[in-house]
Write a protein that holds these residues in place. Structure first.
Motif, PDB file in Angstrom:
ATOM      1  N   PHE A  44       0.865  -1.173   0.000  1.00 43.65           N
ATOM      2  CA  PHE A  44       0.000   0.000   0.000  1.00 43.65           C
ATOM      3  C   PHE A  44       0.905   1.228   0.000  1.00 43.65           C
ATOM      4  O   PHE A  44       1.869   1.283   0.761  1.00 43.65           O
ATOM      5  CB  PHE A  44      -0.893   0.040   1.245  1.00 43.65           C
ATOM      6  CG  PHE A  44      -1.816  -1.138   1.399  1.00 43.65           C
ATOM      7  CD1 PHE A  44      -1.961  -2.096   0.408  1.00 43.65           C
ATOM      8  CD2 PHE A  44      -2.550  -1.291   2.565  1.00 43.65           C
ATOM      9  CE1 PHE A  44      -2.811  -3.175   0.561  1.00 43.65           C
ATOM     10  CE2 PHE A  44      -3.409  -2.373   2.732  1.00 43.65           C
ATOM     11  CZ  PHE A  44      -3.538  -3.316   1.735  1.00 43.65           C
ATOM     12  N   VAL A  45       0.577   2.196  -0.837  1.00 40.04           N
ATOM     13  CA  VAL A  45       1.401   3.401  -0.952  1.00 40.04           C
ATOM     14  C   VAL A  45       0.557   4.614  -0.601  1.00 40.04           C
ATOM     15  O   VAL A  45      -0.554   4.787  -1.110  1.00 40.04           O
ATOM     16  CB  VAL A  45       1.967   3.556  -2.380  1.00 40.04           C
ATOM     17  CG1 VAL A  45       2.786   4.844  -2.488  1.00 40.04           C
ATOM     18  CG2 VAL A  45       2.819   2.345  -2.753  1.00 40.04           C
ATOM     19  N   SER A  46       1.071   5.449   0.280  1.00 35.90           N
ATOM     20  CA  SER A  46       0.417   6.703   0.629  1.00 35.90           C
ATOM     21  C   SER A  46       1.159   7.853  -0.031  1.00 35.90           C
ATOM     22  O   SER A  46       2.384   7.954   0.061  1.00 35.90           O
ATOM     23  CB  SER A  46       0.403   6.908   2.151  1.00 35.90           C
ATOM     24  OG  SER A  46      -0.131   8.168   2.485  1.00 35.90           O
ATOM     25  N   ALA A  47       0.422   8.699  -0.731  1.00 39.07           N
ATOM     26  CA  ALA A  47       1.017   9.851  -1.426  1.00 39.07           C
ATOM     27  C   ALA A  47       0.298  11.120  -0.979  1.00 39.07           C
ATOM     28  O   ALA A  47      -0.589  11.616  -1.679  1.00 39.07           O
ATOM     29  CB  ALA A  47       0.905   9.672  -2.944  1.00 39.07           C
ATOM     30  N   PRO A  48       0.634  11.654   0.196  1.00 40.92           N
ATOM     31  CA  PRO A  48      -0.072  12.818   0.739  1.00 40.92           C
ATOM     32  C   PRO A  48      -0.086  14.026  -0.196  1.00 40.92           C
ATOM     33  O   PRO A  48      -0.987  14.858  -0.123  1.00 40.92           O
ATOM     34  CB  PRO A  48       0.699  13.126   2.029  1.00 40.92           C
ATOM     35  CG  PRO A  48       1.332  11.829   2.404  1.00 40.92           C
ATOM     36  CD  PRO A  48       1.675  11.158   1.107  1.00 40.92           C
ATOM     37  N   GLN A  49       0.914  14.110  -1.082  1.00 36.96           N
ATOM     38  CA  GLN A  49       0.955  15.225  -2.024  1.00 36.96           C
ATOM     39  C   GLN A  49       0.146  14.933  -3.288  1.00 36.96           C
ATOM     40  O   GLN A  49       0.154  15.731  -4.222  1.00 36.96           O
ATOM     41  CB  GLN A  49       2.413  15.525  -2.394  1.00 36.96           C
ATOM     42  CG  GLN A  49       3.299  15.862  -1.212  1.00 36.96           C
ATOM     43  CD  GLN A  49       2.739  16.990  -0.367  1.00 36.96           C
ATOM     44  OE1 GLN A  49       2.329  18.024  -0.903  1.00 36.96           O
ATOM     45  NE2 GLN A  49       2.702  16.793   0.946  1.00 36.96           N
ATOM     46  N   LEU A  50      -0.503  13.773  -3.348  1.00 38.98           N
ATOM     47  CA  LEU A  50      -1.313  13.304  -4.474  1.00 38.98           C
ATOM     48  C   LEU A  50      -0.420  12.880  -5.638  1.00 38.98           C
ATOM     49  O   LEU A  50       0.540  13.573  -5.988  1.00 38.98           O
ATOM     50  CB  LEU A  50      -2.305  14.359  -4.958  1.00 38.98           C
ATOM     51  CG  LEU A  50      -3.267  14.946  -3.931  1.00 38.98           C
ATOM     52  CD1 LEU A  50      -4.233  15.920  -4.618  1.00 38.98           C
ATOM     53  CD2 LEU A  50      -4.046  13.845  -3.241  1.00 38.98           C
ATOM     54  N   ASP A  51      -0.739  11.751  -6.225  1.00 34.12           N
ATOM     55  CA  ASP A  51       0.022  11.253  -7.357  1.00 34.12           C
ATOM     56  C   ASP A  51      -0.865  10.320  -8.164  1.00 34.12           C
ATOM     57  O   ASP A  51      -1.844   9.769  -7.651  1.00 34.12           O
ATOM     58  CB  ASP A  51       1.275  10.516  -6.873  1.00 34.12           C
ATOM     59  CG  ASP A  51       2.408  10.522  -7.902  1.00 34.12           C
ATOM     60  OD1 ASP A  51       2.155  10.935  -9.062  1.00 34.12           O
ATOM     61  OD2 ASP A  51       3.523  10.136  -7.545  1.00 34.12           O
ATOM     62  N   SER A  52      -0.538  10.133  -9.442  1.00 38.90           N
ATOM     63  CA  SER A  52      -1.294   9.224 -10.288  1.00 38.90           C
ATOM     64  C   SER A  52      -0.824   7.795 -10.055  1.00 38.90           C
ATOM     65  O   SER A  52       0.306   7.557  -9.622  1.00 38.90           O
ATOM     66  CB  SER A  52      -1.117   9.596 -11.762  1.00 38.90           C
ATOM     67  OG  SER A  52       0.218   9.363 -12.174  1.00 38.90           O
ATOM     68  N   LEU A  53      -1.680   6.846 -10.371  1.00 38.65           N
ATOM     69  CA  LEU A  53      -1.339   5.445 -10.181  1.00 38.65           C
ATOM     70  C   LEU A  53      -0.151   5.042 -11.047  1.00 38.65           C
ATOM     71  O   LEU A  53       0.757   4.352 -10.583  1.00 38.65           O
ATOM     72  CB  LEU A  53      -2.548   4.564 -10.516  1.00 38.65           C
ATOM     73  CG  LEU A  53      -2.309   3.053 -10.487  1.00 38.65           C
ATOM     74  CD1 LEU A  53      -1.853   2.584  -9.114  1.00 38.65           C
ATOM     75  CD2 LEU A  53      -3.579   2.303 -10.918  1.00 38.65           C
ATOM     76  N   SER A  54      -0.134   5.465 -12.304  1.00 40.18           N
ATOM     77  CA  SER A  54       0.971   5.068 -13.180  1.00 40.18           C
ATOM     78  C   SER A  54       2.293   5.624 -12.681  1.00 40.18           C
ATOM     79  O   SER A  54       3.329   4.949 -12.756  1.00 40.18           O
ATOM     80  CB  SER A  54       0.707   5.525 -14.616  1.00 40.18           C
ATOM     81  OG  SER A  54       0.643   6.930 -14.717  1.00 40.18           O
ATOM     82  N   SER A  55       2.289   6.831 -12.144  1.00 43.31           N
ATOM     83  CA  SER A  55       3.512   7.422 -11.597  1.00 43.31           C
ATOM     84  C   SER A  55       4.005   6.633 -10.391  1.00 43.31           C
ATOM     85  O   SER A  55       5.193   6.320 -10.274  1.00 43.31           O
ATOM     86  CB  SER A  55       3.258   8.882 -11.201  1.00 43.31           C
ATOM     87  OG  SER A  55       4.373   9.421 -10.526  1.00 43.31           O
ATOM     88  N   VAL A  56       3.084   6.293  -9.486  1.00 43.94           N
ATOM     89  CA  VAL A  56       3.440   5.507  -8.299  1.00 43.94           C
ATOM     90  C   VAL A  56       3.956   4.124  -8.712  1.00 43.94           C
ATOM     91  O   VAL A  56       4.947   3.634  -8.175  1.00 43.94           O
ATOM     92  CB  VAL A  56       2.224   5.376  -7.360  1.00 43.94           C
ATOM     93  CG1 VAL A  56       2.463   4.310  -6.299  1.00 43.94           C
ATOM     94  CG2 VAL A  56       1.921   6.713  -6.706  1.00 43.94           C
ATOM     95  N   ALA A  57       3.298   3.501  -9.677  1.00 47.85           N
ATOM     96  CA  ALA A  57       3.704   2.172 -10.130  1.00 47.85           C
ATOM     97  C   ALA A  57       5.120   2.195 -10.690  1.00 47.85           C
ATOM     98  O   ALA A  57       5.929   1.293 -10.415  1.00 47.85           O
ATOM     99  CB  ALA A  57       2.724   1.659 -11.181  1.00 47.85           C
ATOM    100  N   LEU A  58       5.446   3.216 -11.455  1.00 45.32           N
ATOM    101  CA  LEU A  58       6.799   3.324 -12.016  1.00 45.32           C
ATOM    102  C   LEU A  58       7.834   3.555 -10.917  1.00 45.32           C
ATOM    103  O   LEU A  58       8.912   2.949 -10.928  1.00 45.32           O
ATOM    104  CB  LEU A  58       6.845   4.463 -13.038  1.00 45.32           C
ATOM    105  CG  LEU A  58       6.148   4.186 -14.377  1.00 45.32           C
ATOM    106  CD1 LEU A  58       6.070   5.458 -15.203  1.00 45.32           C
ATOM    107  CD2 LEU A  58       6.866   3.094 -15.145  1.00 45.32           C
ATOM    108  N   LYS A  59       7.511   4.412  -9.959  1.00 42.83           N
ATOM    109  CA  LYS A  59       8.444   4.707  -8.871  1.00 42.83           C
ATOM    110  C   LYS A  59       8.731   3.466  -8.023  1.00 42.83           C
ATOM    111  O   LYS A  59       9.837   3.311  -7.499  1.00 42.83           O
ATOM    112  CB  LYS A  59       7.875   5.813  -7.975  1.00 42.83           C
ATOM    113  CG  LYS A  59       7.835   7.189  -8.624  1.00 42.83           C
ATOM    114  CD  LYS A  59       7.132   8.189  -7.720  1.00 42.83           C
ATOM    115  CE  LYS A  59       7.014   9.558  -8.376  1.00 42.83           C
ATOM    116  NZ  LYS A  59       6.230  10.510  -7.546  1.00 42.83           N
TER     117      LYS A  59
END
Length: 275
Positions: A44-59
């Protein structure tokens, strides 16, 4: 109406559905992951600054993923053993209903969905005491140990009555058709990640909470199922299978175009990684 892509034998399967259901055209994607496999793990990934799913997946070098839960003030979130959000909305708030169940995981094969119940404070206490490394609360719980709670969550109202309620009222929110994101767990501990597209007239009409519950029972019969954040947040990523640059396979709505590029930037994501 199902198309099946066995991405990795029996451990990782992608089902897609493009057919009528409930007298409406539906676009449904389901990822089935066997987390007892030595090859995959959940995060599970938390992105408090908001991020797209594809961006999170790549990171995070993910092979698949979906969006997570609702806004942090309404949703209990624990990531990597740390409570990111304890829920700050007061009892009685119009959006306080958004945490009656939770998906939990140790990041490996131990995964489950618990029904915290309609008493919001008691549910929060349950989540605080839970030992899981990861926990995302959401609502409504659609299926609890084969009990189809989602069939009766809203109650019986006409469409005119539903549309008279505030948009965030649980009856309207879950009683009308929207894009949906759902997580489900089978009796043998397979994880199902589900997206149902909506808001595309004649192409993908979406479902209500009741309809999603009936659909899942008919086609997959999971032991547990939990509705996550939907609407414009609904997104699914499958590495090497989706749109160019993003690998999104469903039809998000935020760009207003029926393609794969309308992702919304959100606060939480559920991703699958190779070990």
């Amino acid at each position: 109406g199902w198309k099946i892509d066995s991405i990795d034998g029996k451990s990782f399967i992608w089902y897609s559905y493009n057919k009528s259901a409930f007298n409406a055209r539906q676009q449904v994607n389901v990822l089935e992951i066997d987390l007892s496999s030595p090859d995959y793990e959940l995060e599970f990934v938390s992105a408090p600054q908001l991020d797209s799913l594809s961006s999170v997946a790549l990171k995070h070098d993910a092979v698949a993923g979906i969006n997570g839960t609702y806004e942090l003030e309404a949703s209990f979130v624990k990531v990597n053993g740390s409570i990111i959000s304890p829920i700050t909305l007061p009892e009685g708030h119009l959006r306080y209903w958004k945490h009656d169940g939770a998906l939990y995981s140790d990041g490996k094969s131990d995964i489950g969905i618990i029904y915290g119940g309609r008493n919001g404070k008691a549910a929060i206490d349950t989540y605080k005491q839970h030992s899981a490394k990861y926990l995302l609360a959401s609502a409504p719980t659609l299926i609890d140990d084969y009990n189809p709670l989602g069939e009766t969550f809203v109650g019986n109202y006409t469409m005119e009555q539903l549309e008279s309620f505030d948009y965030e009222d649980y009856r309207r929110h879950q009683g009308v058709r929207h894009p949906r994101t759902v997580v489900a767990v089978t009796e043998d501990k397979d994880l199902l990640l589900v997206t149902i597209d909506g808001r595309w007239a004649g192409k993908a009409e979406g479902m209500s909470a009741k309809e999603v519950t009936l659909f899942l029972k008919k086609h997959f019969n999971p032991q547990y199922a939990l509705n996550m954040d939907g609407g414009g947040s609904t997104t699914m990523y499958v590495k090497g299978k989706g749109a160019a640059k993003t690998d999104v396979v469903n039809y998000p709505t935020d760009n207003g175009v029926f393609n794969h590029y309308g992702q919304r930037r959100v606060t939480t994501h559920i991703i699958v990684k190779r070990k």
